[in-house]
Design a protein around this motif. Sequence first.
Motif, PDB file in Angstrom:
ATOM      1  N   THR A  16       0.858  -1.179   0.000  1.00  0.00           N
ATOM      2  CA  THR A  16       0.000   0.000   0.000  1.00  0.00           C
ATOM      3  C   THR A  16       0.895   1.231   0.000  1.00  0.00           C
ATOM      4  OG1 THR A  16      -1.513  -1.271   1.397  1.00  0.00           O
ATOM      5  CG2 THR A  16      -1.949   1.068   1.161  1.00  0.00           C
ATOM      6  N   SER A  17       0.610   2.203  -0.865  1.00  0.00           N
ATOM      7  CA  SER A  17       1.551   3.324  -0.986  1.00  0.00           C
ATOM      8  C   SER A  17       0.858   4.652  -1.256  1.00  0.00           C
ATOM      9  CB  SER A  17       2.545   3.041  -2.126  1.00  0.00           C
ATOM     10  OG  SER A  17       1.872   2.993  -3.366  1.00  0.00           O
ATOM     11  N   LEU A  18       1.524   5.700  -0.816  1.00  0.00           N
ATOM     12  CA  LEU A  18       1.144   7.065  -1.174  1.00  0.00           C
ATOM     13  C   LEU A  18       2.291   7.645  -1.976  1.00  0.00           C
ATOM     14  CD1 LEU A  18      -0.298   8.162   2.283  1.00  0.00           C
ATOM     15  CD2 LEU A  18      -1.595   7.847   0.165  1.00  0.00           C
ATOM     16  N   LEU A  54      -4.578   6.624  -2.825  1.00  0.00           N
ATOM     17  CA  LEU A  54      -3.878   5.458  -2.288  1.00  0.00           C
ATOM     18  C   LEU A  54      -3.662   4.417  -3.386  1.00  0.00           C
ATOM     19  CD1 LEU A  54      -3.014   4.311   0.536  1.00  0.00           C
ATOM     20  CD2 LEU A  54      -5.190   3.099   0.544  1.00  0.00           C
ATOM     21  N   ILE A  56      -2.794   0.400  -4.135  1.00  0.00           N
ATOM     22  CA  ILE A  56      -2.750  -0.937  -3.538  1.00  0.00           C
ATOM     23  C   ILE A  56      -2.335  -1.921  -4.622  1.00  0.00           C
ATOM     24  CG2 ILE A  56      -4.032  -2.742  -2.311  1.00  0.00           C
ATOM     25  CD1 ILE A  56      -6.073  -0.633  -1.468  1.00  0.00           C
ATOM     26  N   LYS A  71      12.000 -10.096  -3.072  1.00  0.00           N
ATOM     27  CA  LYS A  71      12.449  -8.907  -2.322  1.00  0.00           C
ATOM     28  C   LYS A  71      13.945  -8.657  -2.533  1.00  0.00           C
ATOM     29  CE  LYS A  71      11.863  -6.700   2.182  1.00  0.00           C
ATOM     30  NZ  LYS A  71      13.191  -6.405   2.740  1.00  0.00           N
ATOM     31  N   GLY A  83      12.208   4.111  -4.662  1.00  0.00           N
ATOM     32  CA  GLY A  83      10.898   4.326  -4.062  1.00  0.00           C
ATOM     33  C   GLY A  83      11.005   5.117  -2.766  1.00  0.00           C
ATOM     34  N   ARG A  84      11.956   4.719  -1.916  1.00  0.00           N
ATOM     35  CA  ARG A  84      12.116   5.417  -0.635  1.00  0.00           C
ATOM     36  C   ARG A  84      12.661   6.835  -0.841  1.00  0.00           C
ATOM     37  NH1 ARG A  84      13.686   0.146   0.844  1.00  0.00           N
ATOM     38  NH2 ARG A  84      15.834   0.613   0.287  1.00  0.00           N
ATOM     39  N   TYR A  88       7.801   7.550  -3.273  1.00  0.00           N
ATOM     40  CA  TYR A  88       6.767   7.305  -2.270  1.00  0.00           C
ATOM     41  C   TYR A  88       6.904   8.261  -1.089  1.00  0.00           C
ATOM     42  CZ  TYR A  88       6.020   2.949  -4.782  1.00  0.00           C
ATOM     43  OH  TYR A  88       5.763   2.028  -5.757  1.00  0.00           O
ATOM     44  N   ALA A  89       5.758   8.856  -0.702  1.00  0.00           N
ATOM     45  CA  ALA A  89       5.725   9.596   0.565  1.00  0.00           C
ATOM     46  C   ALA A  89       5.659   8.614   1.725  1.00  0.00           C
ATOM     47  CB  ALA A  89       4.510  10.525   0.572  1.00  0.00           C
ATOM     48  N   ALA A  90       5.009   7.505   1.510  1.00  0.00           N
ATOM     49  CA  ALA A  90       4.883   6.464   2.531  1.00  0.00           C
ATOM     50  C   ALA A  90       4.475   5.163   1.862  1.00  0.00           C
ATOM     51  CB  ALA A  90       3.834   6.856   3.574  1.00  0.00           C
ATOM     52  N   TYR A  91       4.901   4.058   2.450  1.00  0.00           N
ATOM     53  CA  TYR A  91       4.355   2.773   2.003  1.00  0.00           C
ATOM     54  C   TYR A  91       4.349   1.782   3.155  1.00  0.00           C
ATOM     55  CZ  TYR A  91       9.182   0.975   1.222  1.00  0.00           C
ATOM     56  OH  TYR A  91      10.489   0.585   1.354  1.00  0.00           O
ATOM     57  N   LYS A  92       3.562   0.765   2.978  1.00  0.00           N
ATOM     58  CA  LYS A  92       3.563  -0.343   3.937  1.00  0.00           C
ATOM     59  C   LYS A  92       3.452  -1.651   3.167  1.00  0.00           C
ATOM     60  CE  LYS A  92       2.400  -1.635   8.482  1.00  0.00           C
ATOM     61  NZ  LYS A  92       2.550  -0.975   9.791  1.00  0.00           N
ATOM     62  N   THR A  93       4.277  -2.609   3.542  1.00  0.00           N
ATOM     63  CA  THR A  93       4.258  -3.931   2.928  1.00  0.00           C
ATOM     64  C   THR A  93       3.813  -4.937   3.979  1.00  0.00           C
ATOM     65  OG1 THR A  93       6.098  -3.315   1.489  1.00  0.00           O
ATOM     66  CG2 THR A  93       5.668  -5.667   1.751  1.00  0.00           C
ATOM     67  N   ARG A  94       2.842  -5.760   3.620  1.00  0.00           N
ATOM     68  CA  ARG A  94       2.357  -6.795   4.545  1.00  0.00           C
ATOM     69  C   ARG A  94       2.453  -8.150   3.855  1.00  0.00           C
ATOM     70  NH1 ARG A  94      -1.357  -2.284   5.343  1.00  0.00           N
ATOM     71  NH2 ARG A  94      -1.447  -1.692   7.546  1.00  0.00           N
TER      72      ARG A  94
END
Lengths: 107, 107
Positions: A16-18, A54, A56, A71, A83-84, A88-94
């Motif tokens: 999930t990313s912004l 957002l 996804i 990865k 990306g970092r 991306y302003a923010a992301y989360k990987t699950r």
Amino acid sequence: MIASTPVPPYYAVIFTSLRTESDTDNYATMADQMAALASVQPGYLGAESAREGLGITVSYWESLEAIRQWKAQADHLIAQQMGREKWYAAYKTRVCRVERDYGFGAV
Amino acid sequence: MIASTPVPPYYAVIFTSLRTESDTDNYATMADQMAALASVQPGYLGAESAREGLGITVSYWESLEAIRQWKAQADHLIAQQMGREKWYAAYKTRVCRVERDYGFGAV
């Protein structure tokens, strides 16, 4: 398209990313390249993606080992770093184990 | 927004859908109502959603029992039935255990 996946268990990576506002063309090129590269990795099962503010992206994999290899893939590492730094302003990987699934229609 | 979720393990429901062309206003109303209703269910942790042709909604839950209760919730059952009859050409629901997660930025 809704990904055609096998009978569970299998694995999912929910990303999930912004986005930042910057570098839209290079970002789109990278996103296409990463999708193509993922699709030829060992253990890849499919992916689904949508962005509406957002973003996804869910990719599906046979095993946790396949996810680890993706990865660590060299070109993907470069995309992760870019990306970092830039996209991306923010992301989360699950990382998830899909326990069961069900559907409706042509999936 | 990227959902703020606790340290794993927790659970995710990945709901991927293709809409029909029909009944857009009622669909939007239902989607808002279901998001609000989900958010007050026991064990709800958060949700993320985007549609770009394909729609992806991921909701996060404390337990499989919380997911079962949400699936069986009365108003939600009606929405599920309307979904199959009217709003969705196809959908797939995947119930997952989130094993690990990591992120970047304000998440």
